[in-house]
Enzyme design. Structure first.
Site, PDB file in Angstrom:
ATOM      1  N   SER A   1       1.208  -1.351  -0.045  1.00 15.66           N
ATOM      2  CA  SER A   1       0.070   0.068  -0.215  1.00 15.66           C
ATOM      3  C   SER A   1       1.382   1.169  -0.396  1.00 15.66           C
ATOM      4  O   SER A   1       1.606   1.089   0.838  1.00 15.66           O
ATOM      5  CB  SER A   1      -0.989  -0.324   1.158  1.00 15.66           C
ATOM      6  OG  SER A   1      -1.411   1.228   1.718  1.00 15.66           O
TER       7      SER A   1
ATOM      8  N   TYR B   1      -4.193  -1.516   9.784  1.00 16.79           N
ATOM      9  CA  TYR B   1      -3.937  -1.844   8.047  1.00 16.79           C
ATOM     10  C   TYR B   1      -2.852  -1.960   7.298  1.00 16.79           C
ATOM     11  O   TYR B   1      -1.683  -3.143   6.894  1.00 16.79           O
ATOM     12  CB  TYR B   1      -4.984  -1.297   6.751  1.00 16.79           C
ATOM     13  CG  TYR B   1      -4.967  -1.632   5.340  1.00 16.79           C
ATOM     14  CD1 TYR B   1      -4.520  -2.927   4.488  1.00 16.79           C
ATOM     15  CD2 TYR B   1      -4.404  -0.843   4.748  1.00 16.79           C
ATOM     16  CE1 TYR B   1      -4.834  -3.343   3.605  1.00 16.79           C
ATOM     17  CE2 TYR B   1      -3.960  -0.608   2.975  1.00 16.79           C
ATOM     18  CZ  TYR B   1      -3.651  -1.809   2.713  1.00 16.79           C
ATOM     19  OH  TYR B   1      -4.358  -2.499   1.435  1.00 16.79           O
TER      20      TYR B   1
END
Length: 670
Positions: free
Chosen positions: A524, A537
């Site tokens: 990410s 996350y």
């Protein structure tokens, strides 16, 4: 009640059959060539019905090649005979058009007569109107119009055969240009406006979206989605008292060709076209007094048919996948009245949706499922052809599009996800496009299930060349709302980190044995930018990055390497619950899949965006300033309603500030 359908495996046909199964009772017999039986069986599986029965035959044979015994056994049983099988292609040859469209129709009405059906339904086209100028209503047919192509001629001739030779009651349906499903975007093949989609993609990828381009006003056109066509046909076919009539399945409001192009360009996020001299100017000219051959539209059409112009177009737009023949037929000289259709559909709730409402859906489906440009990339095909690629999270989003693209390049995707039904649907889609794929169900948060999976894969495949760790879980929640939700951190680590490395470790023995392997981890942009509210996350993705960096030095001697893609915000089902993202700039799953393909072919250590690199640099050179900027974003972007445990969309007073930050730091998960 029983039905007979030709062209059931075609684009309109498969949706018409679905409508019949959903809304009507009785058996549906479908014509099928012996060689297409496998394709039909796949569709029957999708229709999920035991009421569809294949009938082996051939459109080019008398009585459609169906045996005399079958005809005798079913004579008098068929209530509705739908004839859809035909060539719907402006670029097809004269011979193919004649055989399939004219000969096929004559054979179909011959069979309908022998079966003594109650109603014969012919799917024609607005192309039967040829170059008729003016309003062409549903009662009109032979108005002395010119038929400029083999496609136009055979559509006109096929309809004439039904009108003059059919021995049973008939109805005719004339669709306009049929595009994909308005809700799913599904489309059967490249046709109509889809020929221009590769151009939109190239413009999007090479030019800023704000740059205006010069366009040409070619007149009006008319498009309708396939679901409207199928629903309208089903409804009108079952309405009494309409035999011997034709129905225009068109948009009552034609659309300017430039407006059509710009609607799809907007969906693609490509530059729009401006027309310096449009009909507001040319409309002032007394062209109506000119001979028809000298009117601007006809002059343009004649010029497009000139051999030198045709050759020039082949070497320019032809290289972008746009057949020169298509340009001549992008607009209609006719305006299609549809009063009979409107009357027949009154009260049904069936109407043509506005193109702007579903153009993004059509674009997304094309980019994700139909774009074949990867086949022309020699280096990509060379790198992926015959290679096996394990893809997790392959039932939707990035994983699904990546699998489709890999198969188009000749690779063999091995699809992994929790839901087997969706995986099988993806596998069937890939196989329908000529590819090969395998599907395996696995819950990647279950370590024992992963062990069983990797053992099965090692047994089933001689070599496993690539792994794409795409499956993931994202949680957007501030730390102050996470005090009693420690399981958020456990769940993200279980899937995003432990599940990923367990899968890799299970496949490593096979890769060591073959002395080759490459693992692509979908990480990410948050690992580089550290946005607030994503502690669970981002930490799980950062852990996978760190693990991969460490073991890379241990495995490089075995020919095994890693790529981490620090992916920006992608419009996938994973972000759908966060409604705030509906307004944010994102990349499409197709653009994300392109990054994955680059990772598989070039095998760099990491793939970043400019924004991600800027964020990492800011944290290195000015960490305190970076944290203050992020704290500002923390105040501007509130916790979601779901995170706060309340209903509603949350605060809206910061929308302007949100949009400024989201565009300034494009792609960051806020």
């Amino acid at each position: 009640m029983a039905y007979f359908v030709t062209g059931a495996t075609g684009f309109i046909g498969r949706y018409l059959v679905q409508e019949l199964l959903d809304n009507r009772e009785g058996e549906v017999f479908v014509l099928c060539r012996e060689g297409s039986l496998g394709r039909l069986e796949g569709l029957i599986e999708e229709w999920d019905s035991d009421r569809v029965t294949p009938v082996i035959g051939d459109l080019g044979e008398p009585d459609l090649g169906i045996s005399r015994q079958w005809i005798t056994a079913h004579a008098g049983e068929i209530d509705h005979f739908f004839h859809l099988a035909a060539i719907y292609d402006m670029t097809a040859s004269d011979e193919v058009n004649e055989t399939m469209n004219v000969g096929g129709t004559r054979n179909a009405i011959g069979l309908a007569a022998r079966l003594d059906v109650d109603h014969f339904h012919q799917v024609s086209s607005v192309a039967a109107s040829g170059d008729f100028h003016g309003v062409f209503d549903e009662s009109m047919f032979d108005e002395g119009q010119r038929l400029p192509s083999a496609y136009h001629r055979t559509k006109f001739e096929s309809e004439r055969i039904v009108r003059e030779e059919a021995a049973v009651p008939w109805r005719v349906y004339r669709p306009a240009i049929v595009v994909g499903h308005s809700e799913t975007g599904a489309m059967g093949k490249i046709d109509g406006p889809y020929y221009f989609f590769p151009l939109f993609k190239r413009l999007r990828d090479t030019l800023p979206g704000w740059i205006p381009l010069v366009g040409v006003d070619l007149g009006d056109t008319n498009v309708v989605p396939v679901d409207y066509v199928a629903k309208a046909m089903d409804h009108i076919a079952h309405k009494p008292g309409l035999d011997g009539e034709a129905f225009h399945l068109v948009n009552p409001e034609p659309i300017n060709t430039v407006e059509l192009v710009n609607t799809f360009a907007a969906a693609a996020k490509a530059p729009r076209f401006a027309v310096p001299v449009d009909r507001s100017v040319t409309g002032l000219l007394p062209t109506a007094f000119l001979p028809r051959a000298l009117r601007p539209a006809n002059l343009i059409g004649a010029a497009l048919r000139l051999p030198p112009v045709h050759m020039a177009l082949e070497q320019t737009i032809g290289r972008l996948g746009i057949p020169p023949e298509v340009l001549e037929h992008v607009s209609f000289p006719s305006v299609y009245a549809s009063r009979s259709t409107a009357k027949a559909l009154a009260g049904s709730g069936i109407s043509v949706p506005d193109l702007e409402s579903y153009a993004p859906t059509l674009w997304s489906y094309w980019e994700e499922m139909l774009d074949d440009s990867i086949k022309d990339d020699a280096s990509t095909v060379q790198a992926l052809a015959g290679r096996t690629v394990v893809i997790t999270g392959a039932s939707s989003g990035i994983g699904l599009v990546t699998a489709v693209q890999i198969a188009k390049a000749g690779g063999i995707p091995i699809l992994i996800a929790r839901g087997l039904d969706k995986l099988q649907s993806t596998r069937r889609l890939i196989e329908s496009q000529g590819g090969t794929a395998h599907a395996y169900q696995c819950d990647l948060s279950d370590l024992q299930a992963i062990d069983a999976l990797t053992k099965q894969l090692s047994d089933d495949f001689e070599h496993i060349d690539f792994v794409v760790n795409n499956a993931g879980r994202s949680i957007r929640r501030s730390l102050k709302l996470s005090a009693d939700r420690f399981h958020d951190f456990e769940r993200t680590m279980q899937l995003n980190y432990f599940g990923a490395i367990r899968l890799i470790m299970g496949i490593l023995p096979k890769m060591r044995e073959q002395q080759f392997g490459h693992i692509v981890n979908i990480s990410s942009i948050g690992v580089l930018t550290s946005p607030p509210r994503f502690s669970a996350y981002v930490a799980s993705k950062a852990a996978l990055d760190a693990w991969s960096n460490v073991v890379s030095s241990e495995l490089i001697g075995d020919g095994i390497s890693f790529t981490s893609i620090h992916m920006p915000l992608v419009r996938t089902p994973m972000i759908a619950p966060t409604k705030m993202y509906d307004r944010f700039p994102t990349i499409s799953p197709g653009q994300a899949a392109s990054k994955v393909i680059t990772a598989l072919v070039d095998r760099p250590h990491e793939i970043n965006t400019k924004t991600g690199n800027l964020g990492a640099l800011a944290h290195t050179l000015a960490p305190k300033t970076a944290f203050r900027v992020l704290h500002l974003a923390y105040q501007v972007f509130p916790d979601s309603s779901a995170a706060r445990g309340v209903s509603g969309e949350g605060r809206s007073e910061s929308v302007n500030a949100q949009m400024v930050l989201s565009r300034l730091l494009q792609g960051v998960h806020w």
